[in-house]
Design a protein around this motif. Structure first.
Motif, PDB file in Angstrom:
ATOM      1  N   LEU A  91      34.747 -61.484  42.115  1.00 35.71           N
ATOM      2  CA  LEU A  91      34.200 -62.180  41.373  1.00 35.71           C
ATOM      3  C   LEU A  91      33.796 -63.482  42.470  1.00 35.71           C
ATOM      4  O   LEU A  91      35.006 -64.474  41.910  1.00 35.71           O
ATOM      5  CB  LEU A  91      34.602 -62.392  39.616  1.00 35.71           C
ATOM      6  CG  LEU A  91      32.887 -63.173  39.430  1.00 35.71           C
ATOM      7  CD1 LEU A  91      32.160 -62.550  39.744  1.00 35.71           C
ATOM      8  CD2 LEU A  91      33.624 -62.657  37.823  1.00 35.71           C
ATOM      9  N   VAL A  92      32.830 -64.163  42.696  1.00 34.72           N
ATOM     10  CA  VAL A  92      33.616 -65.250  43.192  1.00 34.72           C
ATOM     11  C   VAL A  92      32.136 -65.743  42.990  1.00 34.72           C
ATOM     12  O   VAL A  92      31.094 -65.714  42.495  1.00 34.72           O
ATOM     13  CB  VAL A  92      32.306 -64.512  44.834  1.00 34.72           C
ATOM     14  CG1 VAL A  92      32.923 -66.465  46.173  1.00 34.72           C
ATOM     15  CG2 VAL A  92      34.119 -63.621  45.514  1.00 34.72           C
ATOM     16  N   GLU A  93      32.014 -67.384  42.751  1.00 36.75           N
ATOM     17  CA  GLU A  93      31.364 -68.153  42.973  1.00 36.75           C
ATOM     18  C   GLU A  93      31.769 -69.553  44.120  1.00 36.75           C
ATOM     19  O   GLU A  93      32.959 -70.402  44.265  1.00 36.75           O
ATOM     20  CB  GLU A  93      31.408 -68.616  41.398  1.00 36.75           C
ATOM     21  CG  GLU A  93      30.677 -70.421  41.052  1.00 36.75           C
ATOM     22  CD  GLU A  93      30.949 -70.358  40.042  1.00 36.75           C
ATOM     23  OE1 GLU A  93      29.922 -71.358  39.767  1.00 36.75           O
ATOM     24  OE2 GLU A  93      31.983 -70.262  38.952  1.00 36.75           O
ATOM     25  N   ALA A  94      30.504 -69.924  43.913  1.00 41.64           N
ATOM     26  CA  ALA A  94      30.726 -71.161  45.159  1.00 41.64           C
ATOM     27  C   ALA A  94      30.263 -71.824  45.260  1.00 41.64           C
ATOM     28  O   ALA A  94      29.349 -72.000  44.563  1.00 41.64           O
ATOM     29  CB  ALA A  94      29.953 -70.156  46.805  1.00 41.64           C
ATOM     30  N   GLY A  95      30.882 -72.974  44.998  1.00 43.28           N
ATOM     31  CA  GLY A  95      30.585 -74.709  44.230  1.00 43.28           C
ATOM     32  C   GLY A  95      30.574 -74.855  42.732  1.00 43.28           C
ATOM     33  O   GLY A  95      29.913 -74.562  41.753  1.00 43.28           O
ATOM     34  N   SER A 122      38.971 -59.634  39.806  1.00 33.76           N
ATOM     35  CA  SER A 122      39.744 -60.598  40.651  1.00 33.76           C
ATOM     36  C   SER A 122      38.948 -62.236  41.009  1.00 33.76           C
ATOM     37  O   SER A 122      37.941 -61.794  41.293  1.00 33.76           O
ATOM     38  CB  SER A 122      41.327 -60.715  41.488  1.00 33.76           C
ATOM     39  OG  SER A 122      40.146 -60.461  42.634  1.00 33.76           O
ATOM     40  N   VAL A 123      39.352 -63.017  40.751  1.00 32.80           N
ATOM     41  CA  VAL A 123      38.107 -64.517  40.601  1.00 32.80           C
ATOM     42  C   VAL A 123      38.626 -65.315  41.813  1.00 32.80           C
ATOM     43  O   VAL A 123      39.993 -65.128  41.961  1.00 32.80           O
ATOM     44  CB  VAL A 123      38.211 -65.501  39.138  1.00 32.80           C
ATOM     45  CG1 VAL A 123      37.509 -66.812  38.910  1.00 32.80           C
ATOM     46  CG2 VAL A 123      37.708 -64.450  37.902  1.00 32.80           C
ATOM     47  N   HIS A 124      37.851 -65.775  42.794  1.00 31.43           N
ATOM     48  CA  HIS A 124      37.090 -66.452  43.973  1.00 31.43           C
ATOM     49  C   HIS A 124      36.725 -67.692  43.930  1.00 31.43           C
ATOM     50  O   HIS A 124      35.390 -67.715  43.474  1.00 31.43           O
ATOM     51  CB  HIS A 124      37.371 -65.034  45.354  1.00 31.43           C
ATOM     52  CG  HIS A 124      38.547 -64.375  45.434  1.00 31.43           C
ATOM     53  ND1 HIS A 124      39.855 -64.435  45.620  1.00 31.43           N
ATOM     54  CD2 HIS A 124      38.451 -63.478  44.716  1.00 31.43           C
ATOM     55  CE1 HIS A 124      40.211 -63.329  45.236  1.00 31.43           C
ATOM     56  NE2 HIS A 124      39.845 -61.981  44.672  1.00 31.43           N
ATOM     57  N   LEU A 125      36.960 -68.437  43.947  1.00 35.42           N
ATOM     58  CA  LEU A 125      36.457 -69.799  44.102  1.00 35.42           C
ATOM     59  C   LEU A 125      36.551 -70.647  45.481  1.00 35.42           C
ATOM     60  O   LEU A 125      37.200 -70.678  45.440  1.00 35.42           O
ATOM     61  CB  LEU A 125      37.178 -70.707  42.549  1.00 35.42           C
ATOM     62  CG  LEU A 125      37.082 -70.435  41.138  1.00 35.42           C
ATOM     63  CD1 LEU A 125      37.205 -71.334  40.006  1.00 35.42           C
ATOM     64  CD2 LEU A 125      35.938 -69.836  41.423  1.00 35.42           C
ATOM     65  N   ASP A 169      38.699 -72.328  50.816  1.00 35.23           N
ATOM     66  CA  ASP A 169      37.997 -73.029  51.618  1.00 35.23           C
ATOM     67  C   ASP A 169      36.370 -72.639  52.040  1.00 35.23           C
ATOM     68  O   ASP A 169      35.796 -73.330  51.692  1.00 35.23           O
ATOM     69  CB  ASP A 169      38.681 -73.893  52.729  1.00 35.23           C
ATOM     70  CG  ASP A 169      39.914 -74.800  52.130  1.00 35.23           C
ATOM     71  OD1 ASP A 169      40.082 -75.313  51.392  1.00 35.23           O
ATOM     72  OD2 ASP A 169      40.640 -75.164  52.802  1.00 35.23           O
ATOM     73  N   ALA A 170      36.596 -71.255  51.825  1.00 38.09           N
ATOM     74  CA  ALA A 170      35.447 -70.580  52.955  1.00 38.09           C
ATOM     75  C   ALA A 170      35.630 -69.527  52.412  1.00 38.09           C
ATOM     76  O   ALA A 170      36.235 -68.516  52.111  1.00 38.09           O
ATOM     77  CB  ALA A 170      35.490 -70.604  54.222  1.00 38.09           C
ATOM     78  N   LEU A 171      34.102 -68.650  52.730  1.00 39.02           N
ATOM     79  CA  LEU A 171      33.570 -67.503  52.679  1.00 39.02           C
ATOM     80  C   LEU A 171      34.759 -66.166  52.637  1.00 39.02           C
ATOM     81  O   LEU A 171      35.073 -65.252  52.636  1.00 39.02           O
ATOM     82  CB  LEU A 171      31.707 -67.105  52.628  1.00 39.02           C
ATOM     83  CG  LEU A 171      31.668 -65.867  52.643  1.00 39.02           C
ATOM     84  CD1 LEU A 171      31.688 -65.372  50.583  1.00 39.02           C
ATOM     85  CD2 LEU A 171      30.755 -65.529  53.288  1.00 39.02           C
ATOM     86  N   ASP A 220      26.053 -65.023  56.534  1.00 42.28           N
ATOM     87  CA  ASP A 220      27.306 -64.548  56.131  1.00 42.28           C
ATOM     88  C   ASP A 220      27.995 -63.223  54.309  1.00 42.28           C
ATOM     89  O   ASP A 220      28.586 -62.007  54.579  1.00 42.28           O
ATOM     90  CB  ASP A 220      28.486 -65.309  56.042  1.00 42.28           C
ATOM     91  CG  ASP A 220      28.308 -66.038  57.714  1.00 42.28           C
ATOM     92  OD1 ASP A 220      28.128 -65.276  58.280  1.00 42.28           O
ATOM     93  OD2 ASP A 220      28.836 -67.294  57.832  1.00 42.28           O
ATOM     94  N   VAL A 221      26.913 -64.168  53.779  1.00 45.02           N
ATOM     95  CA  VAL A 221      27.326 -63.045  52.357  1.00 45.02           C
ATOM     96  C   VAL A 221      26.452 -61.997  52.310  1.00 45.02           C
ATOM     97  O   VAL A 221      27.172 -60.699  52.259  1.00 45.02           O
ATOM     98  CB  VAL A 221      26.428 -64.003  51.399  1.00 45.02           C
ATOM     99  CG1 VAL A 221      26.397 -63.647  49.840  1.00 45.02           C
ATOM    100  CG2 VAL A 221      27.171 -65.357  51.145  1.00 45.02           C
ATOM    101  N   ALA A 222      25.493 -61.608  52.406  1.00 43.27           N
ATOM    102  CA  ALA A 222      24.651 -59.864  53.444  1.00 43.27           C
ATOM    103  C   ALA A 222      25.624 -59.701  54.438  1.00 43.27           C
ATOM    104  O   ALA A 222      25.673 -58.346  53.542  1.00 43.27           O
ATOM    105  CB  ALA A 222      23.190 -61.270  53.890  1.00 43.27           C
TER     106      ALA A 222
END
Length: 333
Positions: free
Chosen positions: A53-57, A83-86, A112-114, A190-192
């Motif tokens: 589970l990722v959140e950007a910003g 797992s959470v990834h910020l 720091d980056a995706l 990059d997400v896609a």
């Protein structure tokens, strides 16, 4: 714009200058949390598989805290594999996020980056993230296209030999400005690409346009008030409208399927924001006025409901995307 915002977020509290949807009302994070639960349960992966589970910003961490609270209530069985990834570069904001998520029942990691996020099935949420990424501006002059820069606190035009085709095909007239954000499109691509290699869905919410158009939108806020975008770097929040059509094209070029964009108000209504607000009013009648006022800011057509839009990017094997119509973004143009 990119360096200016990096300095701004590192040095100052951005929430002194603007308020994002999760800070306006808990309803925003709660309905998005429920959205994530439905998406996770519908992913074509074996039960119990690890999911990122990722959140950007992630701002102060309010949105993620609200979403995880819904996970704990609606789908506690999903937490064991979650797992959470910020994605956050500001040390100042990371500290705020650690406080907000101190009591959550899942592992939280910062990146720091995706590219630093471990591979695997992914649900990514990015609220008011793309608008803060760098842009390029091009001006059509009588002598051809020139790129606009900031030099010594003033606008400056320079000859440009690498004008992207998407700039020249928008029908701009002499004196018109065309704005693009290769960095935003690159992040979405990059997400896609990541989603198509495993499985998953990304949800982008931001203010912007449904179609690519002519015109400039660069703006800056300092102490809650609009200021010139030429202010000293790092002293104001500088943003630009998101071109959702361009974001969808970038995602589809990587093989993903897009739904939307739809207005934020339309999405939140479809996900049950109104019903959630009424339930909160019944349980806390003394706060009913504040609850309804917050909801109106989120979904009102004259507030955030129409200007803010939502786009989903999904791997082709995903069949359930709550709150969106069957048509992909390219079919709605």
């Amino acid at each position: 714009m990119g360096r200016a915002n990096a300095a701004y977020y590192a040095r100052l509290d951005p929430f002194a200058d603007f308020v994002t949807a999760p800070e306006i009302s808990q309803i925003f994070g709660e309905v998005l949390g429920a959205w994530c639960v439905v998406v996770l349960r519908s992913l074509p992966i074996p039960p119990g598989s690890p999911v990122r589970l990722v959140e950007a910003g992630p701002g102060r961490g309010t949105l993620m805290a609200d979403m995880l609270r819904v996970f704990a209530r609606l789908a506690p069985e999903c937490l064991s594999g979650l797992s959470v990834h910020l994605i956050e570069t500001s040390p100042r904001l990371r500290e705020a996020q650690k406080v907000a998520l101190a009591k959550c029942a899942v592992t939280v990691c910062w990146h720091d980056a995706l590219s630093d996020v471990p591979s695997g099935p992914t649900i990514l949420v990015a609220n008011e993230f793309l608008d803060a990424l760098p842009i390029r501006q091009f001006v059509r002059t009588g002598a051809g296209w020139q790129e606009r820069f900031v030099q010594a606190g003033q606008w400056s035009l320079r000859e440009c030999s690498d004008v992207p085709p998407e700039v020249t095909t928008r029908g701009a007239g002499i004196g018109d400005v065309v704005e693009i954000s290769p960095v935003s499109a690159g992040f979405v691509r990059d997400v896609a690409d990541r989603l198509c290699k495993t499985s998953g869905v990304a949800l982008f919410i931001d203010y912007g346009t449904a179609a690519s158009c002519v015109g400039e939108s660069l703006q800056a806020l300092r102490q809650g008030r609009p200021v010139s975008a030429l202010v000293e770097a790092g002293t104001a929040d500088v943003t630009a409208h998101v071109d959702f059509a361009a974001m969808a094209r970038a995602a589809e070029a990587a093989g993903a399927v897009c739904c939307g964009p739809v207005g934020q108000g339309e999405l939140l209504r479809a996900l049950g924001a109104v019903q959630r607000a009424e339930a909160l009013c019944r349980s806390a009648p003394e706060q009913a006025g504040m609850i309804r006022s917050g909801l109106d800011r989120l979904i009102g057509p004259d507030r955030m409901g129409r200007l803010f839009k939502a786009l989903t990017v999904a791997s082709p094997d995903v069949t359930v995307v709550p709150g969106f119509s069957e048509k992909i973004a390219g079919e709605q143009q």
